[in-house]
Design a protein around this motif. Structure first.
Motif, PDB file in Angstrom:
ATOM      1  N   ALA A  17       5.258  11.135  -1.654  1.00  0.00           N
ATOM      2  CA  ALA A  17       6.089  10.236  -0.849  1.00  0.00           C
ATOM      3  C   ALA A  17       5.246   9.217  -0.089  1.00  0.00           C
ATOM      4  CB  ALA A  17       6.939  11.048   0.126  1.00  0.00           C
TER       5      ALA A  17
ATOM      6  N   SER B  53       8.261   6.437  -5.406  1.00  0.00           N
ATOM      7  CA  SER B  53       7.035   6.900  -6.066  1.00  0.00           C
ATOM      8  C   SER B  53       7.126   6.605  -7.548  1.00  0.00           C
ATOM      9  CB  SER B  53       6.841   8.405  -5.855  1.00  0.00           C
ATOM     10  OG  SER B  53       7.866   9.147  -6.512  1.00  0.00           O
TER      11      SER B  53
ATOM     12  N   GLU C  95      10.811  11.529   0.077  1.00  0.00           N
ATOM     13  CA  GLU C  95      10.910  10.086  -0.118  1.00  0.00           C
ATOM     14  C   GLU C  95      12.086   9.502   0.662  1.00  0.00           C
ATOM     15  OE1 GLU C  95      10.443   8.704  -4.167  1.00  0.00           O
ATOM     16  OE2 GLU C  95       9.187  10.425  -4.676  1.00  0.00           O
TER      17      GLU C  95
END
Length: 421
Positions: free
Chosen positions: A179, A278, A407
Motif C-alpha cells: 500500500a 498498487s 490501500e
C-alpha cells in the motif's frame, strides 16, 4: 566508482586482480562451516550450468568466524573443476574472501558486497544465505537471471510456506509495503535476493549505511530504495525455505522489521505520500504457494499476552492511538476468547496511527515499535481462530482483502502523517 576507504587493503587487491565481471554471488558468513560447503556447491553448479560464458565471482564476506568458515571457503575452490556430466564454465569462476568485521552485521556485509559489485562493474548480483539448508542451484539462477537477462534492478524471493509460517509478512509487512510503496512484492525482508549493478551504484552513493535500520535490515532498505526510484522490481519463486531455528525474540523481530519499515517510510516520504493504488510486478514462477501443513501456535497464550499487554501499556497506547481506536482495542480485549474477533479494518487503522506517531515522534521510537507487539498478538490470535480449518485458497483470499483494506485507508494515513498529532 565506489568510495574505497572502508574496504580492507587485501580485499581491494583481490578485487583488482579479478577485473570486471558479469555476475557476482555474495555469501555473508559467520560460523557457517557446517553448511557452507553445500551452499558453495549449489552456487558453483548454478553458474556452471546456466552462465557458461559469463565472467563470475563468488564473494565470501565473513564476520570474523572463529570456526573454519573462511578456510573452508578457500579450500572449496580447489575441490573440483567440472559439474555433473562434465559441465564446466568456459570462464574461471573467481573466488574472493574478506573479513569485514569481528562481529556479524547485515549492513556491513552488504556494504562490502555492493562496493564489490560496483568496483567489478558486475551487471547482476545474488546474495545467498549459508543458513538455508535446502539451497539448490535453481535458487541462484532464479535470482540472477531476471536481473541479467530481463534487466530487472531488484528480484525478491518468493517462498513456499505452510499456512502458519510467515504470518508477520502475510498480515503486516507485505500488505503495508504494498500500500505504501505501490508495488506487490511479497518478501522485502529476506536472506536471499538479487539486484543490478545500477541499483548497487545508486545505493552506494547514499549516506544511510551507518543508520541502525540499514545496519539491521539492509535488504529491505535496498528494495524500498529501488521502488522509490522507479526502478524495475520483480520477484522469483524459490520454493520452501528450511533453516535452523533462530530463537529470535518477537520484540527484536519487530524492531528489525517494523521499526526498519517505519524508518524507511520516514526517509522516503516524498516517494509515497502522493502515490495511490498498487501495481503487480514481474513474477517468475507462482506468486505464492501455501500448504496446509504445520501446527498453529497456542492461541490461548497469544490471547493472554494480548490482554495483559493492552492493560499494561494503556497510557502508552493512549498517546499513540486515536481515542476511538484505543477504545475499540480495550473493548475487544475484554471479549471472550472463543468469540474474539480483531477486524482487519481496525488492524490497518492501528498500523497507520502507529506509523504517523512514529513520524511525529510522540515517544521514543524504539518503545513505540515495542508497544505494537501485543496488538499484533491480538490480530494474530483472531487470524488463527478464524483460519484454524481454512483452505489455502481462503487464506489467500483473506490476505488479498487485507491488502485492499490497507490501500483503501491510505488517505487516512496521509492525513495523520501530515497533520499535527
Amino acid at each position: 566508482m565506489a568510495e574505497e576507504s572502508f574496504l580492507a587493503d587485501d580485499f581491494l587487491r583481490q578485487l583488482m586482480s579479478v577485473g570486471e565481471v558479469d555476475l557476482l554471488v555474495g555469501v555473508p558468513t559467520y560460523n557457517n562451516a557446517t553448511t557452507l560447503e553445500q551452499t558453495l556447491y549449489s552456487v558453483e553448479e548454478s553458474l556452471c550450468q546456466n552462465f557458461v560464458r559469463e565472467r563470475a565471482v563468488i564473494l565470501n564476506v565473513d564476520a570474523g568466524s572463529p570456526d573454519e568458515t573462511r578456510q573452508l571457503f578457500v579450500r572449496s575452490g580447489e575441490r573440483r573443476d567440472a559439474g555433473p556430466g562434465g559441465l564446466t564454465s568456459l570462464r574461471t569462476i573467481h573466488r574472493i574472501s574478506c573479513e569485514y568485521a569481528k562481529a556479524p552485521s547485515n549492513g556491513l556485509a552488504l556494504h562490502n558486497i555492493v562496493a564489490a559489485v560496483d568496483l567489478l562493474r558486475a551487471k547482476a548480483c545474488a546474495v545467498i544465505s549459508p543458513t538455508t539448508t535446502n539451497l539448490t542451484p535453481s535458487w541462484v539462477v532464479n535470482l540472477l537471471r531476471p536481473v541479467y537477462r530481463e534487466s530487472l534492478d531488484l528480484v525478491a524471493p518468493l517462498y513456499a510456506r505452510s499456512r502458519f509460517q510467515g504470518l508477520l509478512v502475510r498480515d503486516l509487512l507485505y500488505p503495508m509495503s504494498r500500500a505504501i510503496f505501490g508495488q506487490r512484492i511479497r518478501e522485502i525482508y529476506c536472506e536471499e535476493w538479487g539486484f543490478s549493478g545500477r541499483l548497487a551504484s545508486q545505493c552506494l552513493e547514499k549516506d544511510a549505511w551507518r543508520e541502525e535500520a540499514v545496519r539491521a535490515r539492509p535488504e529491505a532498505w535496498m528494495a524500498i530504495t529501488a521502488m522509490g526510484a522507479g526502478l524495475k522490481c520483480g520477484q522469483s519463486f524459490l520454493g520452501p525455505k528450511m533453516a535452523p531455528p533462530t530463537g529470535t525474540d518477537i520484540v527484536e523481530v519487530f524492531r528489525q522489521t517494523v521499526g526498519n519499515f517505519f524508518w524507511c517510510m520516514e526517509t522516503n516520504q516524498a516517494q509515497w505520500l502522493n502515490r495511490s493504488n498498487s501495481q503487480p510486478v514481474p513474477t517468475f514462477g507462482p506468486d505464492h504457494e501455501l500448504s496446509l501443513d504445520g501446527i498453529p501456535p497456542s492461541q490461548e497464550k497469544i490471547f493472554d499476552l494480548f490482554r495483559s499487554g493492552v492493560s499494561e501499556l494503556e497510557p502508552i497506547l493512549a498517546s499513540i492511538l486515536a481515542q476511538d481506536t484505543h477504545a475499540q482495542i480495550k473493548a475487544i480485549a475484554l471479549s471472550d476468547r472463543s468469540k474474539f474477533h480483531f477486524a482487519g479494518e481496525l488492524w490497518v487503522k492501528i498500523l497507520y496511527e502507529f506509523a504517523a506517531s512514529y513520524h511525529h515522534t510522540v515517544l521514543n521510537r524504539d518503545h513505540l515499535v515495542q508497544a505494537l507487539v501485543p496488538l499484533y498478538r491480538g490480530q494474530l490470535c483472531s487470524f488463527l481462530l478464524e483460519h484454524a480449518n481454512a483452505s489455502a485458497e481462503a487464506m489467500e483470499e483473506h490476505s488479498e482483502l487485507l491488502c485492499q483494506e490497507f490501500e483503501r485507508q491510505k488517505p487516512y494515513l496521509v492525513e495523520r502523517w501530515q497533520g499535527k498529532h
